[in-house]
Design a protein around this motif. Structure first.
Motif, PDB file in Angstrom:
ATOM      1  N   ALA A 147      43.239  42.824  47.043  1.00  9.11           N
ATOM      2  CA  ALA A 147      43.944  43.800  46.200  1.00  9.11           C
ATOM      3  C   ALA A 147      44.972  43.103  45.318  1.00  9.11           C
ATOM      4  O   ALA A 147      45.132  43.444  44.132  1.00  9.11           O
ATOM      5  N   LEU A 148      45.660  42.105  45.866  1.00 11.74           N
ATOM      6  CA  LEU A 148      46.619  41.334  45.073  1.00 11.74           C
ATOM      7  C   LEU A 148      45.902  40.565  43.967  1.00 11.74           C
ATOM      8  O   LEU A 148      46.388  40.483  42.828  1.00 11.74           O
ATOM      9  N   ALA A 149      44.738  40.024  44.292  1.00 12.66           N
ATOM     10  CA  ALA A 149      43.969  39.265  43.298  1.00 12.66           C
ATOM     11  C   ALA A 149      43.602  40.131  42.102  1.00 12.66           C
ATOM     12  O   ALA A 149      43.556  39.652  40.962  1.00 12.66           O
ATOM     13  N   MET A 150      43.366  41.424  42.360  1.00 12.00           N
ATOM     14  CA  MET A 150      42.962  42.309  41.274  1.00 12.00           C
ATOM     15  C   MET A 150      44.056  42.500  40.236  1.00 12.00           C
ATOM     16  O   MET A 150      43.771  42.871  39.091  1.00 12.00           O
ATOM     17  N   SER A 151      45.310  42.223  40.608  1.00 13.75           N
ATOM     18  CA  SER A 151      46.389  42.302  39.623  1.00 13.75           C
ATOM     19  C   SER A 151      46.303  41.156  38.619  1.00 13.75           C
ATOM     20  O   SER A 151      46.890  41.221  37.533  1.00 13.75           O
ATOM     21  N   LEU A 152      45.548  40.109  38.969  1.00 16.54           N
ATOM     22  CA  LEU A 152      45.349  38.982  38.053  1.00 16.54           C
ATOM     23  C   LEU A 152      44.183  39.210  37.101  1.00 16.54           C
ATOM     24  O   LEU A 152      44.117  38.587  36.038  1.00 16.54           O
ATOM     25  N   PHE A 153      43.252  40.090  37.475  1.00 20.10           N
ATOM     26  CA  PHE A 153      42.035  40.274  36.686  1.00 20.10           C
ATOM     27  C   PHE A 153      42.301  40.634  35.222  1.00 20.10           C
ATOM     28  O   PHE A 153      41.674  40.064  34.325  1.00 20.10           O
ATOM     29  N   PRO A 154      43.204  41.609  34.927  1.00 14.27           N
ATOM     30  CA  PRO A 154      43.411  41.961  33.523  1.00 14.27           C
ATOM     31  C   PRO A 154      43.985  40.821  32.694  1.00 14.27           C
ATOM     32  O   PRO A 154      43.871  40.818  31.464  1.00 14.27           O
ATOM     33  N   LEU A 155      44.596  39.844  33.359  1.00 17.60           N
ATOM     34  CA  LEU A 155      45.276  38.767  32.640  1.00 17.60           C
ATOM     35  C   LEU A 155      44.416  37.506  32.524  1.00 17.60           C
ATOM     36  O   LEU A 155      44.364  36.887  31.462  1.00 17.60           O
ATOM     37  N   VAL A 156      43.751  37.133  33.603  1.00 14.69           N
ATOM     38  CA  VAL A 156      42.988  35.877  33.572  1.00 14.69           C
ATOM     39  C   VAL A 156      41.525  36.050  33.969  1.00 14.69           C
ATOM     40  O   VAL A 156      40.733  35.110  33.866  1.00 14.69           O
ATOM     41  N   PRO A 182      38.285  37.571  36.746  1.00 19.30           N
ATOM     42  CA  PRO A 182      37.892  37.266  38.134  1.00 19.30           C
ATOM     43  C   PRO A 182      37.492  35.820  38.364  1.00 19.30           C
ATOM     44  O   PRO A 182      37.656  35.290  39.465  1.00 19.30           O
ATOM     45  N   TRP A 183      36.947  35.150  37.327  1.00 17.44           N
ATOM     46  CA  TRP A 183      36.491  33.770  37.523  1.00 17.44           C
ATOM     47  C   TRP A 183      37.668  32.822  37.734  1.00 17.44           C
ATOM     48  O   TRP A 183      37.645  31.978  38.639  1.00 17.44           O
ATOM     49  N   THR A 184      38.703  32.949  36.917  1.00 18.99           N
ATOM     50  CA  THR A 184      39.881  32.103  37.080  1.00 18.99           C
ATOM     51  C   THR A 184      40.602  32.440  38.375  1.00 18.99           C
ATOM     52  O   THR A 184      41.123  31.546  39.062  1.00 18.99           O
ATOM     53  N   THR A 185      40.621  33.720  38.737  1.00 17.45           N
ATOM     54  CA  THR A 185      41.246  34.135  39.991  1.00 17.45           C
ATOM     55  C   THR A 185      40.530  33.507  41.182  1.00 17.45           C
ATOM     56  O   THR A 185      41.169  33.012  42.121  1.00 17.45           O
ATOM     57  N   THR A 186      39.204  33.524  41.156  1.00 14.49           N
ATOM     58  CA  THR A 186      38.420  32.918  42.236  1.00 14.49           C
ATOM     59  C   THR A 186      38.686  31.424  42.321  1.00 14.49           C
ATOM     60  O   THR A 186      38.881  30.868  43.411  1.00 14.49           O
ATOM     61  N   LEU A 187      38.692  30.758  41.170  1.00 17.09           N
ATOM     62  CA  LEU A 187      38.944  29.316  41.120  1.00 17.09           C
ATOM     63  C   LEU A 187      40.311  28.986  41.711  1.00 17.09           C
ATOM     64  O   LEU A 187      40.437  28.084  42.554  1.00 17.09           O
ATOM     65  N   CYS A 188      41.338  29.723  41.294  1.00 16.44           N
ATOM     66  CA  CYS A 188      42.700  29.468  41.773  1.00 16.44           C
ATOM     67  C   CYS A 188      42.812  29.725  43.271  1.00 16.44           C
ATOM     68  O   CYS A 188      43.415  28.932  44.007  1.00 16.44           O
ATOM     69  N   ARG A 189      42.219  30.830  43.723  1.00 12.75           N
ATOM     70  CA  ARG A 189      42.311  31.182  45.138  1.00 12.75           C
ATOM     71  C   ARG A 189      41.727  30.093  46.023  1.00 12.75           C
ATOM     72  O   ARG A 189      42.360  29.636  46.985  1.00 12.75           O
ATOM     73  N   VAL A 236      33.906  39.353  40.981  1.00 12.17           N
ATOM     74  CA  VAL A 236      33.362  40.030  39.799  1.00 12.17           C
ATOM     75  C   VAL A 236      33.037  41.484  40.160  1.00 12.17           C
ATOM     76  O   VAL A 236      33.278  42.409  39.377  1.00 12.17           O
ATOM     77  N   ALA A 237      32.512  41.697  41.377  1.00 16.73           N
ATOM     78  CA  ALA A 237      32.175  43.048  41.822  1.00 16.73           C
ATOM     79  C   ALA A 237      33.391  43.953  41.842  1.00 16.73           C
ATOM     80  O   ALA A 237      33.361  45.077  41.326  1.00 16.73           O
ATOM     81  N   ILE A 238      34.513  43.483  42.426  1.00 21.46           N
ATOM     82  CA  ILE A 238      35.692  44.353  42.537  1.00 21.46           C
ATOM     83  C   ILE A 238      36.444  44.492  41.220  1.00 21.46           C
ATOM     84  O   ILE A 238      37.402  45.260  41.141  1.00 21.46           O
ATOM     85  N   SER A 239      36.006  43.745  40.216  1.00 20.84           N
ATOM     86  CA  SER A 239      36.575  43.981  38.885  1.00 20.84           C
ATOM     87  C   SER A 239      35.868  45.139  38.192  1.00 20.84           C
ATOM     88  O   SER A 239      36.306  45.598  37.133  1.00 20.84           O
ATOM     89  N   HIS A 240      34.766  45.642  38.804  1.00 23.21           N
ATOM     90  CA  HIS A 240      33.989  46.736  38.226  1.00 23.21           C
ATOM     91  C   HIS A 240      33.901  47.965  39.123  1.00 23.21           C
ATOM     92  O   HIS A 240      33.716  49.084  38.621  1.00 23.21           O
ATOM     93  N   ILE A 241      33.982  47.782  40.444  1.00 26.61           N
ATOM     94  CA  ILE A 241      33.878  48.913  41.371  1.00 26.61           C
ATOM     95  C   ILE A 241      35.013  48.833  42.384  1.00 26.61           C
ATOM     96  O   ILE A 241      35.619  47.765  42.568  1.00 26.61           O
TER      97      ILE A 241
END
Length: 282
Positions: free
Chosen positions: A25-34, A36-43, A86-91
């Motif tokens: 859920a915290l990661a999803m706050s990064l999605f609009p800015l960077v 899901p791909w960059t979020t996954t890489l950073c995580r 990528v999935a949780i950026s859409h559903i």
């Protein structure tokens, strides 16, 4: 097994589920800015880096065969996480986790050759199908790409289980997890590099990325490792099925993602299938 030992194991699994889903859920706050791909890489990269500093894995002592098994382990983990993010950026988060469970359930049925496990998988598929019924009735607006990516995450979750089992037989020590996470960051690198500089130069984004790495990787993987030393695999599998319910709760509390009656029924059916599969192994 001492009762207190078992209770500690149960609490560890519950803590892992909560940390993992609230980290998502915290990661999803990064999605609009960077994205899901960059979020996954950073995580994955940050959590792997932190674990490397703490555990000091002796990777230089591994043979070629060990490196190959660890590489498959890491790549399956990385692709699974990329598909999931990528999935949780859409559903919704709870929906994605529920659909993702199809992967390990199918794997369990294939490996067991049991009609009972096939029936549990069919129950889970019926549950997931309820999300489609919701969409047809206009009660939700699931995006097909999110569903496909959640199924992809489930497929690679199954491959991850096989790869983890293989690597666990060839490589000893917990330090392997650090290397696995670093390798897991590779599949997201080509698309994730685009916004990596933005994260590295923005203190707020960097803190969010570090928080995601800790909550979604460091804490849950550590707690699960400790829990497996206290619980039999069947009990561990039953408790892990809580992830669907925890994910739905995290989505509701942190992301205002409300789940309808059919969606909640879908979660219950998939959890029932997970419990049924786990108990058939005991």
């Amino acid at each position: 097994m001492r009762q207190s030992h078992k209770v500690k194991g149960i609490l560890l699994v519950f803590g892992s589920c909560v940390s993992l889903q609230f980290g998502a859920a915290l990661a999803m706050s990064l999605f609009p800015l960077v994205g899901p791909w960059t979020t996954t890489l950073c995580r994955l990269f940050l959590s792997g880096l932190l674990l490397t500093l703490v555990m000091h894995p002796q990777a230089h002592q591994w043979s070629r065969s060990q490196w190959v098994s660890v590489a498959f382990f890491g790549l399956s983990l990385g692709i699974m996480n990329a598909f999931f993010y990528v999935a949780i950026s859409h559903i919704p988060l709870g929906t994605a986790v529920t659909i993702e469970f199809i992967g390990p359930l199918v794997l369990s049925a294939v490996l067991s050759h049991s009609i009972r496990d096939v029936l549990w998988v069919e129950l889970a598929i019926v549950g997931v199908g309820l999300f489609g019924v919701e969409r047809l009735l206009g009660l939700s607006s699931l995006r097909p790409i999110g569903v496909v990516c959640a199924l992809g995450a489930g497929l690679f979750w199954a491959l991850y289980i096989l790869a983890a089992d293989n690597a666990g037989k060839k490589v000893t020590g917990t330090g392997v997890i650090a290397i696995v996470l670093l390798i897991g960051s590779l599949p997201s690198t080509p698309l994730g590099m685009a916004n990596l500089f933005m994260v590295a130069t923005d203190a707020h984004l960097l803190l969010l990325a570090i928080g995601t790495a800790i909550l979604a990787s460091l804490v849950p993987y550590t707690l699960e490792f400790l829990a497996l030393r206290r619980l039999p695999p069947s009990t561990f599998g039953i408790l892990l099925s809580m992830e669907s319910a925890v994910a739905a709760t995290a989505g509701w509390l942190l992301l205002s993602q409300h789940m309808g009656v059919l969606g909640m029924l879908a979660v219950c059916l998939v959890i029932s299938a997970c419990v049924g599969t786990a108990t058939s192994k005991s």
